[in-house]
Write an enzyme that holds these catalytic residues in place. Structure first.
Site, PDB file in Angstrom:
ATOM      1  N   GLN A   1       0.831  -1.193   0.000  1.00 42.36           N
ATOM      2  CA  GLN A   1       0.000   0.000   0.000  1.00 42.36           C
ATOM      3  C   GLN A   1       0.872   1.253   0.000  1.00 42.36           C
ATOM      4  OE1 GLN A   1      -3.011   1.491  -0.915  1.00 42.36           O
ATOM      5  NE2 GLN A   1      -3.493  -0.503  -0.082  1.00 42.36           N
TER       6      GLN A   1
ATOM      7  N   HIS B   1       2.399   3.064  -3.184  1.00 39.32           N
ATOM      8  CA  HIS B   1       1.611   3.856  -4.146  1.00 39.32           C
ATOM      9  C   HIS B   1       2.040   5.319  -4.141  1.00 39.32           C
ATOM     10  CE1 HIS B   1      -1.195   1.131  -5.954  1.00 39.32           C
ATOM     11  NE2 HIS B   1      -1.507   0.613  -4.791  1.00 39.32           N
TER      12      HIS B   1
ATOM     13  N   GLU C   1     -10.479   1.263   3.191  1.00 41.14           N
ATOM     14  CA  GLU C   1     -10.656   0.859   1.792  1.00 41.14           C
ATOM     15  C   GLU C   1     -10.367  -0.647   1.659  1.00 41.14           C
ATOM     16  OE1 GLU C   1      -7.691   2.525  -0.728  1.00 41.14           O
ATOM     17  OE2 GLU C   1      -8.749   2.037  -2.584  1.00 41.14           O
ATOM     18  N   HIS C   2      -9.204  -1.076   2.158  1.00 46.17           N
ATOM     19  CA  HIS C   2      -8.826  -2.492   2.157  1.00 46.17           C
ATOM     20  C   HIS C   2      -8.673  -2.961   3.592  1.00 46.17           C
ATOM     21  CE1 HIS C   2      -6.911  -0.665  -1.496  1.00 46.17           C
ATOM     22  NE2 HIS C   2      -7.440  -1.714  -2.086  1.00 46.17           N
TER      23      HIS C   2
ATOM     24  N   ASP D   1      -6.127  -6.717  -5.929  1.00 39.86           N
ATOM     25  CA  ASP D   1      -5.858  -5.583  -6.817  1.00 39.86           C
ATOM     26  C   ASP D   1      -5.861  -6.008  -8.280  1.00 39.86           C
ATOM     27  OD1 ASP D   1      -5.592  -3.842  -4.733  1.00 39.86           O
ATOM     28  OD2 ASP D   1      -3.396  -3.876  -4.697  1.00 39.86           O
TER      29      ASP D   1
ATOM     30  N   HIS E   1     -52.415  19.304  -7.460  1.00 35.05           N
ATOM     31  CA  HIS E   1     -52.200  17.891  -7.141  1.00 35.05           C
ATOM     32  C   HIS E   1     -53.530  17.261  -6.698  1.00 35.05           C
ATOM     33  CE1 HIS E   1     -47.954  19.015  -7.159  1.00 35.05           C
ATOM     34  NE2 HIS E   1     -47.602  17.757  -6.961  1.00 35.05           N
TER      35      HIS E   1
END
Lengths: 438, 438
Positions: free
Chosen positions: A267, A270, A335-336, A369, A428
């Site tokens: 991770q 990145h 996220e993960h 991934d 209406h």
């Protein structure tokens, strides 16, 4: 620079505050980017191809003079696929097949056929599910080219039944990435254009003489692309604007510490803002992972990025037990989430908020991934509290169906007249009232 | 001012351009509103209750000094329900029951239980569906109070299984709307606070000492509320920001023209920017509806708004046949589509884009607005091309599940190593590689 990961314990009195600090991430709004993007979008909206060609010459240094030169024919994507080294082609095909298979299950589970039911008055109600007509996929170009991102964005649209999938990918100085084109050939992409940046987003939102307008734009991009997507939202749909990627590993202490260290690296590599957090009830185990990190880090080619990411945004959290680890995971809504533990499903049952849950020590995030099957486009920055992985459902939408019978118009009409009168909406009330039998 | 509705025909050479003009709607961005809202939100984030109380005193003229005074206890909502005139209470209950029944079907159709499947290597993949923990419902206060909006926003959240549903409703000068409180009692709302405006949105997004933070904020509001929702998006989820309401009626000429005229009024009475369009292949019928409009309009209490809306944004479109009418409907992607025709399902099958489809002459939009069952929160301004009615799915999210077996880690590991290497992500490759048997 040596790596220095923050160590927290849930027993320290200011733990909640410390955790908040670790998670804090303020996206800085850059006004200069916003201004540039607003101008580019307006120019593309007003001048179409002319503007797109001008920006492409300027930013990507391409010598193009007609819109048609921006298109990569399907045959070229097929040729790129055929030209790959066999082991790479097979890997890409295997990944595409698994991603497709998973998303086909997802489509089935979503009730794609909608439903209808009829009440005692003969009034029928339902829901119709239809795919979007057209979608644009933004794919970053240049050095960081990610074919896996093409698979993950285009295949769900293709499975949903979207008939036109338009990929845009910048080719700075004319450099085309064969893997990206090959991925397009495998994913059901129908047209490819070599444009990028805000001008590509503008072209997809408004359409030009050459590039068709689409109904939704998805895919990752730099700050200019993100700002452009925010601005065209409403004219077209967009996916989430992603923050830095994150992993949370919960480990009971039974996984090889080298494996967990490398998962945290995967991770952190990145970018410097990526976040890797490890939680364990076993303090000695945290030390062992720390030692693995120090041992393995010098062997990594991206060690500088990893060091900065782990030191500035990483953390190791010592908890009292696995239940507490799961509570913290729900607060973080990562996220993960790797649950690297014996009987991982037991702990997964306690998790309410996470983009993707990786169960057991063999399930490294990297497998998800690329090729496990589920999507790798996932909600970041705690947004898993309210949003989902990219999926087939992002390329479908629903319409309600209402068919009121003459008898139903009596029952429903009286209710509507009463409530519309209560809200002061006379037309209406009268519209429903006209259908009442005198 | 007399009403003057634009008349278009698909046979005129500039029809597409004329239609584009009819549909054009530019939301004006008001920088002064943005600035005020940014300040209010920052103040609420930093000062909590103190800020909320100050704005509530200033804007709603309430004399409140503690956060607790802002809460309306559940018993008061129950009392409001009990105090309604019996016919109104029964109407509200009937509407709530029908809305609940429809959304329960929707939940079932959404695959709420997710799925899992196992591949030949023993790797299992799945999707878990969970409700949001907490949701905030914004309800406008003052004169235009819409209890139906409470039902339509809160019931889907309640059906989804959201455990905390926090309603905020401003009570200017202390005026509480009994119908709104009664609707809250019927919809599963768990807490009610008398705050409104950007300060209410800020309180729900960031939390204060009194008002809990939520995961998503839904519901209609004025320009300040809309601007505040846009700004807190990302910290929390939000629903769509609605544009002006629209109706498109396709009629084959077989419906009483008074009925259709009143249906067009029922949209136009909302506000001057609301849009009512009628399409028919029968030119004489369009004239008959025009005559009905002129006959009925003077009898309407909101005739000024209706006249302005129909004159500035309304249209009648003469088409060659019903197929062409359906094509135009797909281009317009209307919020509400009435197919007032014989065999309406036949034409509905040609519709790809619409928020809600009302089939047959007895299905006036007003029935759907209040009590048919489907949601009345619908995508406006052509966004039905890519988005859906508010539904149970807006209060659920998904997590992917991946459990790779030891054997699967070999197959998948080789693919991941190959692709990660292709993308230049070494830690990803090594993380997968460590799980490969030596």
């Amino acid at each position: 620079m040596t790596v220095q990961i923050r160590k927290l314990s849930t027993t320290q009195p200011d733990f909640q505050k410390q955790l908040t600090n670790v998670l804090a991430f303020e996206e800085k709004e850059d006004e200069s980017i916003n201004t540039v993007v607003a101008n580019v979008l307006a120019d593309v909206k007003n001048n179409g191809d002319k503007a797109v060609l001008e920006y492409t010459r300027r930013f990507d240094r391409l010598s193009v003079s007609t819109g048609a030169e921006l298109e990569i024919p399907e045959a070229e994507c097929e040729a790129a696929l055929a030209s790959l080294a066999p082991e790479r082609r097979l890997a890409l095909q295997a990944a595409a097949n698994r991603v497709r298979k998973y998303h086909e299950r997802q489509k089935l589970s979503c009730g794609s056929d909608g439903f209808t039911f009829t009440d005692e008055d003969g009034t029928s109600l339902g829901q119709k599910v239809t795919p979007l007509d057209s979608v644009g996929i933004y794919v970053p170009g240049g050095k960081a080219a990610y074919p896996s991102s093409v698979l993950m964005n285009a295949i769900p649209a293709n499975v949903a039944g979207v008939s036109e999938i338009v990929m845009v990918v910048p080719t700075p100085d004319g450099a085309r990435n064969e893997l990206v084109l090959a991925a397009a050939a495998l994913s059901g992409v129908t047209r490819v254009f070599t444009v990028g940046g805000a001008q590509a987003v503008g072209a997809l939102a408004y359409g030009t003489e050459t590039i068709p307008s689409v109904d939704k734009i998805v895919g990752p991009g730099n700050a200019y692309v993100a700002a452009a997507k925010r601005r065209v939202f409403g004219t077209v749909g967009i996916d989430m604007i992603a923050g830095p990627s994150e992993i949370l590993v919960i480990c009971d202490g039974t996984t090889d510490p080298d494996w967990v260290a490398m998962d945290l690296f995967s991770q952190a590599e990145h970018d410097e803002m990526a976040q890797s957090i490890l939680i364990s009830p076993d303090a000695a185990y945290l030390d062992r992972v720390d030692a693995s990190i120090r041992k393995l880090l010098p062997t990594m080619s991206r060690r500088e990025i990893i060091t900065k990411s782990l030191s500035s945004r990483g953390a190791m959290i010592h908890v009292q037990n696995m239940e507490e680890a799961c509570e913290i995971a729900n607060r973080i809504a990562p996220e993960h989430l790797e649950i690297s533990a014996e009987n991982p499903q037991h702990w997964a049952n306690l998790i309410r908020h996470a983009g993707s849950i990786f169960l057991g020590r063999f399930t490294s995030e990297a497998l998800g991934d690329y090729c496990a099957g589920p999507n790798h486009v996932l909600p970041t920055s705690r947004t898993a509290r309210f949003s989902s992985p990219l999926g087939v459902y992002d390329f479908q939408k629903r319409s309600s169906l209402i068919c009121v019978s003459e008898k139903g118009a009596q029952t429903l009409g009286e209710i509507a007249v009463e409530l519309a009168t209560g809200e002061g909406l006379e037309a209406h009330a009268r519209s429903a009232g006209l259908r009442l039998q005198k």
